[in-house]
Design a protein around this motif. Structure first.
Motif, PDB file in Angstrom:
ATOM      1  N   PRO A 116       2.651  -3.658   5.430  1.00 40.11           N
ATOM      2  CA  PRO A 116       2.953  -4.891   4.695  1.00 40.11           C
ATOM      3  C   PRO A 116       3.942  -4.627   3.570  1.00 40.11           C
ATOM      4  O   PRO A 116       3.951  -3.552   2.979  1.00 40.11           O
TER       5      PRO A 116
ATOM      6  N   LEU B 259      16.448  16.213  -0.655  1.00 39.17           N
ATOM      7  CA  LEU B 259      15.401  16.034   0.349  1.00 39.17           C
ATOM      8  C   LEU B 259      14.973  17.401   0.891  1.00 39.17           C
ATOM      9  O   LEU B 259      15.780  18.308   1.027  1.00 39.17           O
TER      10      LEU B 259
ATOM     11  N   GLN C  45       0.274   3.527  11.990  1.00 38.51           N
ATOM     12  CA  GLN C  45       1.213   4.653  12.055  1.00 38.51           C
ATOM     13  C   GLN C  45       0.945   5.420  13.331  1.00 38.51           C
ATOM     14  O   GLN C  45      -0.194   5.807  13.598  1.00 38.51           O
TER      15      GLN C  45
ATOM     16  N   SER D   8       5.980   3.134  12.199  1.00 34.90           N
ATOM     17  CA  SER D   8       5.116   2.731  11.101  1.00 34.90           C
ATOM     18  C   SER D   8       5.271   1.242  10.845  1.00 34.90           C
ATOM     19  O   SER D   8       6.376   0.755  10.595  1.00 34.90           O
TER      20      SER D   8
ATOM     21  N   GLU E 125       9.273   0.692  10.535  1.00 32.44           N
ATOM     22  CA  GLU E 125      10.195   1.817  10.439  1.00 32.44           C
ATOM     23  C   GLU E 125      10.024   2.703  11.656  1.00 32.44           C
ATOM     24  O   GLU E 125       8.907   3.095  12.007  1.00 32.44           O
TER      25      GLU E 125
ATOM     26  N   THR F  87       0.857  -1.186   0.000  1.00 34.14           N
ATOM     27  CA  THR F  87       0.000   0.000   0.000  1.00 34.14           C
ATOM     28  C   THR F  87       0.884   1.223   0.000  1.00 34.14           C
ATOM     29  O   THR F  87       2.067   1.130   0.273  1.00 34.14           O
TER      30      THR F  87
ATOM     31  N   ARG G 155      13.369  12.137  15.373  1.00 35.63           N
ATOM     32  CA  ARG G 155      13.889  13.388  14.807  1.00 35.63           C
ATOM     33  C   ARG G 155      13.759  14.487  15.842  1.00 35.63           C
ATOM     34  O   ARG G 155      12.707  14.610  16.502  1.00 35.63           O
TER      35      ARG G 155
ATOM     36  N   GLU H  67       2.669   4.464   1.274  1.00 34.92           N
ATOM     37  CA  GLU H  67       3.122   4.858   2.606  1.00 34.92           C
ATOM     38  C   GLU H  67       3.542   6.317   2.518  1.00 34.92           C
ATOM     39  O   GLU H  67       4.641   6.632   2.116  1.00 34.92           O
ATOM     40  N   ASP H  68       2.653   7.178   2.862  1.00 32.29           N
ATOM     41  CA  ASP H  68       3.002   8.594   2.793  1.00 32.29           C
ATOM     42  C   ASP H  68       2.906   9.226   4.166  1.00 32.29           C
ATOM     43  O   ASP H  68       2.559  10.372   4.305  1.00 32.29           O
ATOM     44  N   PHE H  69       3.191   8.437   5.207  1.00 31.33           N
ATOM     45  CA  PHE H  69       3.101   8.943   6.569  1.00 31.33           C
ATOM     46  C   PHE H  69       4.093  10.073   6.785  1.00 31.33           C
ATOM     47  O   PHE H  69       3.767  11.106   7.310  1.00 31.33           O
ATOM     48  N   PHE H  70       5.315   9.833   6.418  1.00 31.26           N
ATOM     49  CA  PHE H  70       6.297  10.893   6.503  1.00 31.26           C
ATOM     50  C   PHE H  70       7.269  10.744   5.349  1.00 31.26           C
ATOM     51  O   PHE H  70       7.321   9.733   4.692  1.00 31.26           O
ATOM     52  N   MET H  71       8.020  11.807   5.145  1.00 30.49           N
ATOM     53  CA  MET H  71       8.842  11.841   3.966  1.00 30.49           C
ATOM     54  C   MET H  71       9.931  10.790   4.017  1.00 30.49           C
ATOM     55  O   MET H  71      10.388  10.379   5.071  1.00 30.49           O
ATOM     56  N   ASP H  72      10.366  10.378   2.864  1.00 26.96           N
ATOM     57  CA  ASP H  72      11.420   9.388   2.708  1.00 26.96           C
ATOM     58  C   ASP H  72      12.750  10.081   2.947  1.00 26.96           C
ATOM     59  O   ASP H  72      13.437  10.465   2.019  1.00 26.96           O
TER      60      ASP H  72
ATOM     61  N   HIS I  20      -4.773  -7.029   5.116  1.00 25.72           N
ATOM     62  CA  HIS I  20      -3.539  -6.503   5.684  1.00 25.72           C
ATOM     63  C   HIS I  20      -3.871  -5.245   6.475  1.00 25.72           C
ATOM     64  O   HIS I  20      -4.972  -4.706   6.362  1.00 25.72           O
TER      65      HIS I  20
ATOM     66  N   TYR J  93       8.477   8.523  15.198  1.00 25.22           N
ATOM     67  CA  TYR J  93       7.462   8.055  14.259  1.00 25.22           C
ATOM     68  C   TYR J  93       7.606   6.540  14.123  1.00 25.22           C
ATOM     69  O   TYR J  93       8.693   6.038  13.859  1.00 25.22           O
TER      70      TYR J  93
ATOM     71  N   THR K 115      -2.167  -1.467   8.283  1.00 22.24           N
ATOM     72  CA  THR K 115      -1.083  -0.483   8.393  1.00 22.24           C
ATOM     73  C   THR K 115      -1.304   0.301   9.665  1.00 22.24           C
ATOM     74  O   THR K 115      -2.437   0.680   9.973  1.00 22.24           O
TER      75      THR K 115
ATOM     76  N   MET L  74      -8.959  -2.043   5.978  1.00 26.59           N
ATOM     77  CA  MET L  74      -7.634  -1.635   6.425  1.00 26.59           C
ATOM     78  C   MET L  74      -7.793  -0.669   7.582  1.00 26.59           C
ATOM     79  O   MET L  74      -8.636   0.209   7.557  1.00 26.59           O
TER      80      MET L  74
END
Lengths: 165, 308
Positions: B246, B84, B225, B243, B260, A11, B264, A13-18, B221, B241, B223, B1
């Motif tokens: 799947p 970035l 966060q 997370s 993950e 799915t 920060r 994953e845009d929770f936080f930036m990469d 599945h 954070y 998710t 989900m």
């Protein structure tokens, strides 16, 4: 491929930036390749709101100032201070919040000012996390003068009053 | 989900109440706290240490080649990536607008890319852009052992020292850190369980997998966060954070759960020793968080050595 494509995404994953992570989950759909010559168009994204357009104009102008722009020792706007100001405004600007005046500060920062509706509100951003807040409500007599770092809860009420009055 | 809410929960209770940051140079390797959760077989797939600093406008792409000459023997491969966006952790205001995608730098001139410097085998990676320096350790082979934080930190400190020396030699300016970040990425499997996506509750106590009423909802599945506020002396200084999601191990097309954890925060001042002190603190938060958001069943698989 430079990234670690060990994982495949199920799915989005845009929770936080990469943020520099290389173990990205690749989508099953091929993603457009971002090449160097596309950087300019990719990052020159048009601002979405009027205040963003106006504030950006000022910030870009101040970042290009020459040293001594104020006839003394003024330095151009620090890019990270400008971006911090932009991020902060992004958090606080409601649809009816008046546009701030944007003024350069000689230390390489920027001052955001509102003087209307019997309210004086000034936020000086010298650098990321180095801010000063001055607020006076001429109707109620309330005054606030405070140094701010990463906690901007003191700004919430003044902005709310400025927006709703 | 199902998605976990973005509730902010104070993290202070998770740190030992008598924990104080001791004054030292900040650059020396930290001693590992005795009570820090430890695992013989941690499922770590990648570790990222990142320092964000005040943008150095005089640092251009042309300088990258000069710097690469100094590290080429260690990092023979170089490539360019999109830069970035700067990140800041602020508190006290609920954001109204989505994060802005534009950067001031892009409006002044074509943006300087982020450059990747890779080891020949790709295990370690150094990333540099105009306002960030990042070091990654990545697991490239299944049998590859996690070298531990202290080893990765030493490499990062070495990279940073050479970069700072380069900036000084070329009169480009001083490096002033304004944000520090530690990220751990874990790939989690349950031996013998092929339907792992349906059993997130075996991996994390944050997820129950239960519904309020008896209704035959089949989970495909999930998710999860979550975001936590970090405090020191009662004041917020950063966020953690977490997370769960799947994913598939591409090499074997095997379903796994990707965990993950990113911590920060803002250093107390813009000095490199202070930044490293914060990185060490953030790593401790990552490890304690990892133990806190996973189950004893998983600890057994990973060989936890100092469970309470």
């Amino acid at each position: 491929m430079p990234s670690n494509t060990a994982l495949r995404r199920i799915t989005s994953e845009d929770f936080f930036m990469d943020d520099g992570v290389t173990t990205v989950s690749k989508s099953r759909r091929p993603e457009p390749e971002i090449t160097f010559d596309k950087f300019w168009s990719h990052y020159n994204v048009a601002p979405e709101q009027k205040w963003q357009v106006e504030v950006l104009k000022h910030l870009v102008k101040y970042a290009a100032l020459s040293p001594g722009w104020d006839s003394y020792v003024g330095v151009p706007l620090r890019l990270d201070a400008g971006f911090f100001a932009l991020s902060l405004l992004n958090d606080i600007m409601r649809p009816r919040t008046p546009m701030p005046q944007v003024v350069p500060s000689p230390v390489g920062g920027v001052q955001l000012e509102w003087h209307e509706k019997n309210i004086d509100l000034e936020l000086h951003i010298a650098a990321p996390y180095e801010c000063e807040l001055w607020f006076e409500d001429h109707r109620t007599g309330e005054r606030v003068s405070r140094e701010l770092s990463n906690d901007f809860s003191s700004l919430a009420a003044p902005i709310a009053q400025l927006t709703s009055r | 989900m199902c998605e976990g809410g973005l509730q902010e929960t104070s993290f202070q209770a998770m740190m030992p109440s008598d924990r104080k940051i001791t004054r030292d140079s900040g650059m020396s390797s930290p001693s590992r706290p005795d009570d820090l959760p430890d695992f013989k077989y941690p499922p770590v797939n990648e570790v990222v240490l990142s320092l964000q600093f005040a943008s150095i406008p005089s640092f251009h792409s042309a300088h990258i080649g000069l710097f690469w000459q100094k590290i080429r023997h260690e990092y023979p491969k170089v490539s360019a990536q999109a830069p970035l966006q700067a990140a800041f952790e602020t508190f006290g205001i609920i954001p109204v607008n989505p994060a802005s995608p534009f950067q001031i730098e892009a409006l002044l001139s074509p943006p300087m890319p982020r450059f990747w410097f890779e080891e020949q085998d790709g295990n370690e990676l150094l990333q540099i852009q105009q306002d960030r320096i990042i070091h990654n350790w990545r697991k490239r082979e299944a049998e590859q052992e996690y070298p531990r934080y202290e080893s990765i930190r030493r490499r990062f400190a070495s990279d940073l020292e050479r970069f700072v020396d380069f900036l000084t030699t070329e009169s480009l300016g001083k490096l002033r850190p304004n944000q520090c970040e530690v990220t751990y990425i874990n790939t989690i499997e349950i031996p013998g369980e092929e339907q792992i996506y349906r059993h997130l509750e075996r991996i994390t106590p944050l997820w129950t997998g239960c519904t309020a009423e008896r209704y035959p909802l089949e989970i495909e599945h999930a998710t999860l966060q979550t975001r936590f506020v970090l405090r020191e002396d009662g004041r917020p200084f950063g966020r953690a954070y977490v997370s769960f999601g799947p994913a598939l191990l591409a090499s074997q097309n095997r379903p796994i759960i990707r965990l993950e954890i990113t911590v920060r925060g803002k250093p107390r001042d813009e000095s490199i020793p202070e930044a490293f002190r914060l990185l060490d603190q953030e790593r401790e938060v990552v490890v304690r968080t990892f133990a806190a958001v996973t189950t004893p069943e998983m600890w057994g698989i990973w060989g936890r050595v100092n469970a309470k």
